[in-house]
Design a protein around this motif. Sequence first.
Motif, mmCIF file in Angstrom:
data_model
loop_
_atom_site.group_PDB
_atom_site.id
_atom_site.type_symbol
_atom_site.label_atom_id
_atom_site.label_comp_id
_atom_site.label_asym_id
_atom_site.label_seq_id
_atom_site.Cartn_x
_atom_site.Cartn_y
_atom_site.Cartn_z
ATOM 1 N N THR A 207 0.856 -1.196 0.000
ATOM 2 C CA THR A 207 0.000 0.000 0.000
ATOM 3 C C THR A 207 0.887 1.239 0.000
ATOM 4 N N ASN B 111 -4.271 15.249 -10.705
ATOM 5 C CA ASN B 111 -4.419 14.015 -11.460
ATOM 6 C C ASN B 111 -3.241 13.758 -12.391
ATOM 7 N N PHE C 253 -2.134 -1.260 -3.519
ATOM 8 C CA PHE C 253 -3.160 -0.244 -3.302
ATOM 9 C C PHE C 253 -2.553 1.155 -3.215
ATOM 10 N N TYR D 292 -3.413 4.678 -1.552
ATOM 11 C CA TYR D 292 -4.276 5.285 -0.529
ATOM 12 C C TYR D 292 -4.371 6.775 -0.821
ATOM 13 N N GLN D 293 -5.603 7.228 -1.098
ATOM 14 C CA GLN D 293 -5.800 8.646 -1.449
ATOM 15 C C GLN D 293 -7.120 9.129 -0.886
ATOM 16 N N GLN E 128 -9.105 6.779 1.087
ATOM 17 C CA GLN E 128 -9.659 5.612 0.383
ATOM 18 C C GLN E 128 -8.537 4.808 -0.267
ATOM 19 N N HIS F 205 -7.396 2.561 -3.344
ATOM 20 C CA HIS F 205 -7.720 2.221 -4.737
ATOM 21 C C HIS F 205 -6.767 1.128 -5.195
ATOM 22 N N LEU G 116 -4.229 -0.510 -7.385
ATOM 23 C CA LEU G 116 -3.247 0.044 -8.334
ATOM 24 C C LEU G 116 -2.696 -1.099 -9.190
ATOM 25 N N TYR H 231 -4.342 3.385 -11.548
ATOM 26 C CA TYR H 231 -5.296 3.052 -10.483
ATOM 27 C C TYR H 231 -6.720 3.297 -10.960
ATOM 28 N N GLU H 232 -7.636 2.612 -10.281
ATOM 29 C CA GLU H 232 -9.039 2.708 -10.655
ATOM 30 C C GLU H 232 -9.793 3.569 -9.653
ATOM 31 N N HIS H 233 -10.374 4.633 -10.173
ATOM 32 C CA HIS H 233 -11.252 5.440 -9.322
ATOM 33 C C HIS H 233 -12.456 4.603 -8.963
ATOM 34 N N GLN H 234 -12.935 4.760 -7.708
ATOM 35 C CA GLN H 234 -14.099 3.956 -7.348
ATOM 36 C C GLN H 234 -15.337 4.810 -7.198
#
Lengths: 320, 320
Positions: B229, B247, B302, B304-305, B308, B310, B312, B317-320
């Motif tokens: 992470t 971004n 993962f 961590y942003q 949360q 996400h 990776l 990474y995938e926005h949820q």
Amino acid sequence: MKEREWLQAIKPKSYRQPSVIKGFGDDGAVIKPPVGHELVIVTDAMVEDVHFSLDYMSLYEVGYRVLAANISDLIAMGSRPLYYLVSLTVPSHYQVQDMTLLYEGMGELAKEAHMDLIGGDTTGGSQLMISITAYGSVLPQYKRLRQHAKPKDIVFTTGYLGEAGYGFDLLQKNPSHSNRFANQHKQPKLRLAFTYVSENLTRLALNDISDGIATELNELAEASQVNITIEADALPIHPDMQHLSKNKQLKYALTAGEDFELVGTCSNEEWNKLEDLCNTYSIPVKRIGTVSSMTSSTPQVFLYQNNQAHLLTSSGYEHQ
Amino acid sequence: MKEREWLQAIKPKSYRQPSVIKGFGDDGAVIKPPVGHELVIVTDAMVEDVHFSLDYMSLYEVGYRVLAANISDLIAMGSRPLYYLVSLTVPSHYQVQDMTLLYEGMGELAKEAHMDLIGGDTTGGSQLMISITAYGSVLPQYKRLRQHAKPKDIVFTTGYLGEAGYGFDLLQKNPSHSNRFANQHKQPKLRLAFTYVSENLTRLALNDISDGIATELNELAEASQVNITIEADALPIHPDMQHLSKNKQLKYALTAGEDFELVGTCSNEEWNKLEDLCNTYSIPVKRIGTVSSMTSSTPQVFLYQNNQAHLLTSSGYEHQ
């Protein structure tokens, strides 16, 4: 072609050589050559439409041949083959199965030579290119350099000369030609057992015949600072090439390369032993000339023909 | 371009490494790595119009960069650089002086890394291709593999992330752009001294950032069978990139590669020592995350942003 799936396909499941510490799967391979040995490193590449064409060769044969060229250099250094790495440039129209064929051709020869594929790199590009780096181990005293020739040495060569060159010309006329000469060009026989011969002799100068014996002899003479004289009538030419004109035979024998036979020199005292050892390992070997001291400030190579000595340069000999 | 004159031009007059037994001038090079050490072998190639364009890079910079990519792999294995071989495919419109420039670029970096050019092969072809095989030595216990990460480890990275990727984009807009980012793409700074840091630590998992940290972290997680992470806010991004959107900054930091910085993991106990050693050798280093046990059947990474986590993947990474 996805590099990841591709790597999975070619990645060896086990390694033949115990000195491979880490093969595929990290930033690099890790090896630990046997203590006391030196590591020989050679590299040779083949480019589509420069060194080969798929009109008359399969990708399997291309793979075989490019590894053969590398192993031939390892043998010419007196070393035992160990591993190889493959750097590929692959145009996008090639599929994974094409490249698998290429690797199978390498794999067949690698199995015979007891070698391991330990890594590589694949990139895109406009032209298929296969570059191999190969490794062998040798005890320092058995290292066979070009600079080891001495005056009074015997010059010898293995097998027949000019076969692959003749085969190449046959393939240009008819891409589906299939005889010993065409095959010698596509899947050259290597003198793998010569390393064992070499390990029983005190001193050898050695080259593999990749560029034609005229070039190889000049390299030996240059590195050893000696003169070399070979006899035209002694050159081993296959009976099935003897319908060609004498001039044509000589041209193939002297300047056509890629036979991957060996040419070298040994002391007069060890010549019989070398012959016997070659016999034991079923390697045809022939005495073709002698080494002498330089007679001018530069080393020279001579071809003795019809009682006359002709200067033999890398590109051939000069009629006088 | 004649290979003979060309070889004379690039052939080293002496070798820096005492373990070079024979460099140029025979069928192969001969080396004898230090007893007790393992030999690390890496290979990396660059192809014109695939990996670089002469629109925005000089041949000098191309040479520098392709050797840099190889040395970066050597560092990531924990090894000290020793030698390199160069396999070139050169279209006929290039001149000897062009190739000399290419070799000068490599030579500058080789000098800094105390490496020797020990051999190579040059062929014709339609596209300029430079393939390097490079060698380093490492004591077995300092070998740094991807599989060495353990739960509770600290994840760290050197330098700033995304600089070369940003530089590459600037060069696409303006080929004559010249700032730290463009330069990091053309002549990347390497963490040569990190090998000395590594040799003072018990255990490290290590990768160089050639494909973007997202890919490298996934490789570490996969090889070590752990979860990783990292924290978005901890990623080191150069102040001069902070005018970009959050971004965009994150995209460069995670997925733009070829910075040739290092990413790795070390034990919690050794983190302070690693920081101190990096400080001693002037290597900026930053803690960016932690390693944990797998929570499912496959390793995961993962990001961590904003409180949360996400997933990776190698591609981002995938926005949820």
